[in-house]
Design an enzyme around this catalytic site. Structure first.
Site, short mmCIF file in Angstrom:
data_model
loop_
_atom_site.label_atom_id
_atom_site.label_comp_id
_atom_site.label_asym_id
_atom_site.label_seq_id
_atom_site.Cartn_x
_atom_site.Cartn_y
_atom_site.Cartn_z
N SER A 1 0.82 -1.21 0.00
CA SER A 1 0.00 0.00 0.00
C SER A 1 0.85 1.26 0.00
O SER A 1 0.34 2.36 -0.20
CB SER A 1 -0.92 0.02 1.23
OG SER A 1 -0.15 0.01 2.42
N HIS B 1 -3.55 -4.09 -5.11
CA HIS B 1 -3.77 -3.49 -3.79
C HIS B 1 -5.21 -3.68 -3.35
O HIS B 1 -6.11 -2.98 -3.79
CB HIS B 1 -3.40 -2.01 -3.82
CG HIS B 1 -3.58 -1.35 -2.49
ND1 HIS B 1 -4.01 -0.04 -2.35
CD2 HIS B 1 -3.40 -1.81 -1.22
CE1 HIS B 1 -4.07 0.26 -1.07
NE2 HIS B 1 -3.72 -0.80 -0.36
N GLU C 1 -6.98 -1.87 -6.48
CA GLU C 1 -6.16 -1.03 -7.36
C GLU C 1 -5.16 -1.93 -8.09
O GLU C 1 -4.38 -2.63 -7.44
CB GLU C 1 -5.42 0.03 -6.55
CG GLU C 1 -6.33 1.07 -5.93
CD GLU C 1 -5.58 2.07 -5.07
OE1 GLU C 1 -5.97 3.25 -5.06
OE2 GLU C 1 -4.61 1.67 -4.39
N ASN D 1 -4.97 6.47 -1.65
CA ASN D 1 -4.15 7.08 -0.61
C ASN D 1 -3.49 8.38 -1.06
O ASN D 1 -3.09 9.19 -0.22
CB ASN D 1 -3.09 6.10 -0.12
CG ASN D 1 -3.66 5.08 0.83
OD1 ASN D 1 -4.62 5.36 1.55
ND2 ASN D 1 -3.11 3.88 0.84
#
Length: 502
Positions: free
Chosen positions: A121, A142, A154, A192
């Protein structure tokens, strides 16, 4: 790789490794688990079997389906037992050297057509794959925690990832019942990266003495439409985990001020106040502890009549709502902005990045996802402003059925500055080829449960809204933290604005 009889290997049996293994298992694959710690793979297999049993109890899986799935799940004693795998996903320690060493070893064990993937991540997929002999077959997958429940995956292409490998990974995730989004290898990937302002702006309002955590959280939920506020969400995630992600993205972008971590959050981590898991974070979680109440204004008398200048732009629904509440509304055309003029002579203006101290008798109201369904509205006024104006503003929104939180005179308030910065980072990511507009919106809705994707927000609010607000914020804090990106400036460009200039 979408064929359900192909073996899937999972290396690392922590929370994410177990979750990914369960997803592959339920999709029909045989799965082999490996962990370097002796006995850990067997413990993980038992834990997965127990979770599947609970699904049977809840009626989400038949006993026969569970029995078949458990029969396909095997703990591996060594990496060599993963040799027949068509896909191996690693979910080991978030350390570059550890992942590189593992994948180099795996590369010599599995077949040349085996897809290798990382669930990292925070690390660069390109950097991890750079240690491989054949980096083209390496990709980021991910998953979000908990992997069996969260729909988003992802699919991250490193610099050397082959298109065929990324496509196989994408189709595999989709075959497993997930919603994949494709993105390039960038710090924080999609979610993120673009989510940083949701936390950063809440912490900045707190650090600027604008509002306490309970009030900020309430405004984000009840006005902004977010499922959780930033303070309660980071307590749930873990302050150490959330701060580590922020720091990783900040460092990944060479300490770009737009991703600057929060000093207040750093102090929490240093104090060991990590959130729910430690019993104390922004809030206390001990036995008998009660959540602090958000600041809510006392009842105030609403104005009998107001004048609306302009159409209130994206807050135009307020005009009908005021009339429905029995407040007489006079409307006047106005080319220089839109505002509600109160009986005191003061003005009620939607948050635009400016402050009440600059205009004295102005009260700002925050952005809402939907002014009709919002249950709380934040207002901001300077300390030496006209108290009658503030009282009329409070009474007006209370007459519309809203709770009112009066916060400090911070530019952009809470929801408005947060949404504007999220929109900005989304446009920047799009322009840099990180992902498509559709995938960015999907990622933010499914990955962090936003009420709207950034581009959905942008279309709802108008192409110039975010850029205009951020320009005002940048004027008041020229550090660059809130400066609109060139991508947003280009998107918001209005030729009429520059008519007559050299």
């Amino acid at each position: 790789m979408t064929a359900h009889d192909r073996l899937v290997g999972v290396v690392g049996t922590g929370t994410m490794g177990q979750g990914i293994a369960q997803v592959a298992l339920v999709a029909g694959h045989p799965v082999r688990l490996y962990d370097a710690a002796p006995g850990r793979a067997r413990q993980a297999a038992d834990a997965i079997a127990a979770r599947l049993a609970r699904l049977v109890e809840k009626g989400r899986m038949s006993a026969q389906e569970r029995e078949s799935a458990v029969a396909r799940l095997e703990p591996a004693q060594s990496l060599h037992e993963l040799a027949p795998a068509a896909l191996v996903v690693e979910a080991v320690l978030e350390r570059l050297d550890a992942k590189q060493e593992l994948l180099r070893e795996l590369e010599d064990i599995v077949a040349d057509d085996c897809l290798l993937a990382t669930n990292t991540s925070s690390l660069s997929v390109t950097a991890i794959g750079g240690a491989l002999r054949v980096p083209g077959r390496f990709v980021g997958l991910h998953f979000f925690n908990p992997a069996p429940l969260m729909p988003l995956v992802e699919v991250v292409s490193g610099y050397a990832t082959d298109v065929t490998a990324a496509t196989r990974a994408y189709e595999t995730a989709r075959a497993w019942g997930k919603t994949p989004v494709a993105c390039a290898d960038t710090p924080g990937f999609l979610v993120n990266r673009i989510a940083r302002p949701f936390y950063a702006e809440a912490f900045a309002v707190y650090e600027e003495q604008g509002a306490d955590p309970a009030t900020v959280d309430a405004v984000l939920r009840e006005s902004g439409g977010f499922k959780m506020g930033a303070f309660e969400l980071t307590d749930l995630i873990g302050q150490d985990v959330n701060e580590a992600v922020t720091r990783s993205v900040w460092e990944g972008f060479f300490q770009d001020v737009k991703f600057r971590p929060s000093l207040a959050q750093r102090r929490l981590v240093e104090a060991g106040r990590l959130g729910r898991k430690s019993g104390q974070g922004w809030y206390a979680y001990g036995e008998g502890e009660e959540r602090p109440e958000p600041h809510t204004a006392a009842p105030a008398e609403p104005p009998a009549r107001v004048t609306v200048e302009g159409d209130l732009d994206n807050a135009s629904e307020l005009i009908a709502m005021m009339r429905e509440a029995g407040i007489a509304v006079d409307q006047e055309d106005e080319d220089k902005g839109t505002r509600i003029v109160l009986p005191s002579g003061g003005q009620l203006v939607q948050a635009d990045g400016q402050t009440s101290i600059e205009f004295r008798d102005v009260v700002y109201f925050d952005l809402a996802l939907d002014y009709r369904s919002a249950t709380r509205i934040a207002l901001a006024a300077c300390q030496d402003g006209n108290p009658r104006t503030l009282g009329e503003a409070v009474g007006l929104f209370q007459a519309l059925g809203k709770k009112v939180s009066v916060i400090g005179d911070v530019p952009g308030m809470i929801v408005a500055r947060t949404v504007a910065r999220i929109i900005d980072l989304a446009h920047d990511a799009l322009t840099r080829g990180v992902a498509t507009e559709e995938d960015i919106d999907t990622a933010m809705r499914l990955g962090v449960n936003y009420p709207l994707g950034p581009f959905e927000w942008s279309r709802k609010l108008g192409r110039n809204w975010a850029c205009g607000l951020l320009e005002e914020l940048h004027d008041r804090d020229p550090s660059g933290r809130c400066a609109p990106s060139f991508a947003l400036l280009r998107h918001s460009y209005d030729p009429k604005k520059w008519e007559g200039s050299a």
